[in-house]
Design an enzyme around this catalytic site. Structure first.
Site, PDB file in Angstrom:
ATOM      1  N   LYS A  79     -18.208  72.050  38.631  1.00  0.00           N
ATOM      2  CA  LYS A  79     -19.618  72.356  38.868  1.00  0.00           C
ATOM      3  C   LYS A  79     -20.495  71.627  37.865  1.00  0.00           C
ATOM      4  O   LYS A  79     -20.175  71.515  36.682  1.00  0.00           O
ATOM      5  CB  LYS A  79     -19.840  73.870  38.779  1.00  0.00           C
ATOM      6  CG  LYS A  79     -21.247  74.319  39.173  1.00  0.00           C
ATOM      7  CD  LYS A  79     -21.360  75.828  39.120  1.00  0.00           C
ATOM      8  CE  LYS A  79     -22.761  76.320  39.441  1.00  0.00           C
ATOM      9  NZ  LYS A  79     -22.879  77.778  39.379  1.00  0.00           N
ATOM     10  N   SER A 154     -24.676  80.073  43.115  1.00  0.00           N
ATOM     11  CA  SER A 154     -25.149  78.753  42.753  1.00  0.00           C
ATOM     12  C   SER A 154     -24.062  77.676  42.740  1.00  0.00           C
ATOM     13  O   SER A 154     -24.370  76.488  42.557  1.00  0.00           O
ATOM     14  CB  SER A 154     -25.811  78.804  41.373  1.00  0.00           C
ATOM     15  OG  SER A 154     -24.891  79.198  40.374  1.00  0.00           O
ATOM     16  N   SER A 178     -22.196  83.897  41.861  1.00  0.00           N
ATOM     17  CA  SER A 178     -22.324  82.460  42.123  1.00  0.00           C
ATOM     18  C   SER A 178     -21.037  81.728  42.470  1.00  0.00           C
ATOM     19  O   SER A 178     -21.091  80.586  42.915  1.00  0.00           O
ATOM     20  CB  SER A 178     -22.991  81.760  40.932  1.00  0.00           C
ATOM     21  OG  SER A 178     -24.351  82.099  40.873  1.00  0.00           O
TER      22      SER A 178
END
Length: 461
Positions: A79, A154, A178
């Site tokens: 990420k 996210s 997330s």
């Protein structure tokens, strides 16, 4: 099976037997990403050339019978907000000054040390404050099951990437859902571990990194690597040499709490409810004891947390120079503006609600070995929206089932448990007691074996 569809465990067995090479696998994954990426926009700082160099080094080690680590030669992505040396970390927003990171953050360092082939980074929304693929820096990230739908966030690019076959191993982060929300909406597996189980930097309350994969076995492989110690995380747990590969568990007598009402937020949609309840019945048929739970969260808890997060974000946004502040996604600015002018008393009371959430969650889960709930009460929503309500005054109605376990530091997984009538995945959340990360993996693996046959993974248009 095509090479990009092989799990990490399968790849490692092939490498050991010299029936596949990391180079041919990496080439296949890069080619597959090339077919998908114009539609998904799930990657950032993708570097196929560097990945092939890593794969060649891995191949040489395997030919000598000297793999570097537990993930040698397995394609992986990280990420965007987990720093990787030499790559800027924009945090999903065009407001960030792009400066190359000085060093790898702990999860990236552990993957590199284990020999994983790092293809690049995956996308996220501004500051990770949306459950959406919408960002002022990255192109809109979409859900591979239905390109008109959101992948969640996210860890948006990671969720979409796993479902689309962007390599078997991905790492996301989670402070309110997330990793679990993208997992639920993209039909993949993830574990939000106990706070501190996986060292991360910078650490703060509720923030964790977690594996995002297609299989529980691959997530367990990653846990053996990601949970290794790193002194930079001042909130990390003492290292434990956990037998992550021990995934078998007797379900007879397993005490399961079934939570179908979060106490606030969206009501659970009927198709989601039916899929989660069917999973509970399947465990019951194997000898587990399922007990319905009453909600333990309140609107006061959610609103208090919201006030605190708005204030913290408004302070950060106001500290930006005007020209950079203007680049932040307008929805985020409008949401954070709700923290403007809050009194010290209001902010403190809001912060205190996170502790109230923690106590309520731990107490509610105490009578059970694990708790089942929907990951989210609704299926994936429209791709272009920042959140399902599209309303900055009510941005968190969909995170009521995921949020409390960040505050309580409990491990919580999301695993696919069915599909809507339109073919969208539905996530089952499995929550354990603090520090029982292995137990959550074991129950998740049991469901992986019990659940009906899964649909084929989506393919590029």
């Amino acid at each position: 099976m095509k090479l990009h569809e092989l799990s990490a465990a399968e790849l490692l067995r092939h490498y050991a037997a010299k029936t596949l090479s990391p180079v041919e696998v990496t080439r296949a994954v890069i080619a597959h990403i090339g077919r998908w990426e114009p539609h998904l926009h799930a990657t950032y700082a993708f570097d196929g050339e560097a990945a092939l160099k890593q794969a060649a080094d891995s191949e040489a080690r395997w030919l000598k019978g000297q793999p570097q680590g537990a993930l040698d030669g397995v394609p992986a992505m990280i990420k965007e907000n987990i720093a990787t040396q030499g790559t800027p970390t924009p945090l999903g927003t065009a407001a960030t000054e792009l400066k190359p990171a000085d060093r790898d953050a702990p999860p990236a360092a552990r993957l590199r040390e284990a020999g994983a082939v790092i293809l690049g980074k995956t996308t996220m929304p501004d500051y990770g404050m949306l459950s959406s693929g919408l960002s002022s820096f990255h192109p809109l990230t979409r859900n591979p099951w239905d390109l008109s739908k959101n992948p969640g966030g996210s860890s948006s690019g990671a969720g979409a990437g796993v479902a689309a076959g962007y390599g078997p191993l991905h790492v996301g982060t989670d402070i309110g859902g997330s990793v679990r929300l993208p997992a639920g909406w993209c039909g993949i597996f993830t574990l939000k571990p106990s706070l501190g189980r996986i060292p991360i930097y910078p650490p703060y309350a509720g923030r964790v990194a977690g594996p995002m994969t297609r299989t529980v076995e691959d997530a367990a492989l990653m846990m053996g690597v990601l949970s290794l110690p790193d002194a930079r995380d001042t909130m990390s747990l003492p290292y434990q040499d956990i037998a992550w590969s021990s995934l078998d568990r007797d379900l007879r007598g397993l005490k399961i709490g079934l939570l179908m009402d979060a106490g606030w937020g969206f009501p659970v949609e009927p198709q989601v409810r039916d899929a989660v309840e069917a999973a509970a019945r399947a465990f019951e048929a194997e000898g587990a004891i399922v007990t319905s739970m009453k909600p333990f969260m309140t609107r006061e808890m959610a609103d208090g947390m919201d006030r605190f997060w708005r204030t913290r974000s408004w302070i950060d946004i106001c500290a930006l120079p005007a020209e950079r502040r203007a680049k932040v996604l307008p929805f985020i600015v409008e949401w954070a503006r709700g923290g403007e002018g809050q009194s010290g008393e209001a902010v403190f009371k809001g912060y205190s609600q996170m502790a109230a959430m923690r106590e309520a969650a731990v107490a509610a889960c105490a009578p059970f070995d694990v708790v089942f709930s929907p990951t989210c009460p609704i299926p994936a929503f429209a791709a272009g929206l920042p959140c399902p309500t599209n309303d900055p005054s009510r941005p968190f109605e969909h995170i009521a089932f995921t949020l409390p376990y960040n505050m309580s530091e409990q491990p919580a997984a999301s695993i696919n448990c069915g599909y809507t009538s339109s073919g969208l995945p539905i996530g089952l959340q499995i929550i354990g007691h603090r520090f029982d990360d292995l137990g959550v993996l074991q129950v998740s693996r049991a469901w992986e074996r019990l659940r009906p046959a899964q649909r084929d993974w989506p393919t590029p248009p």
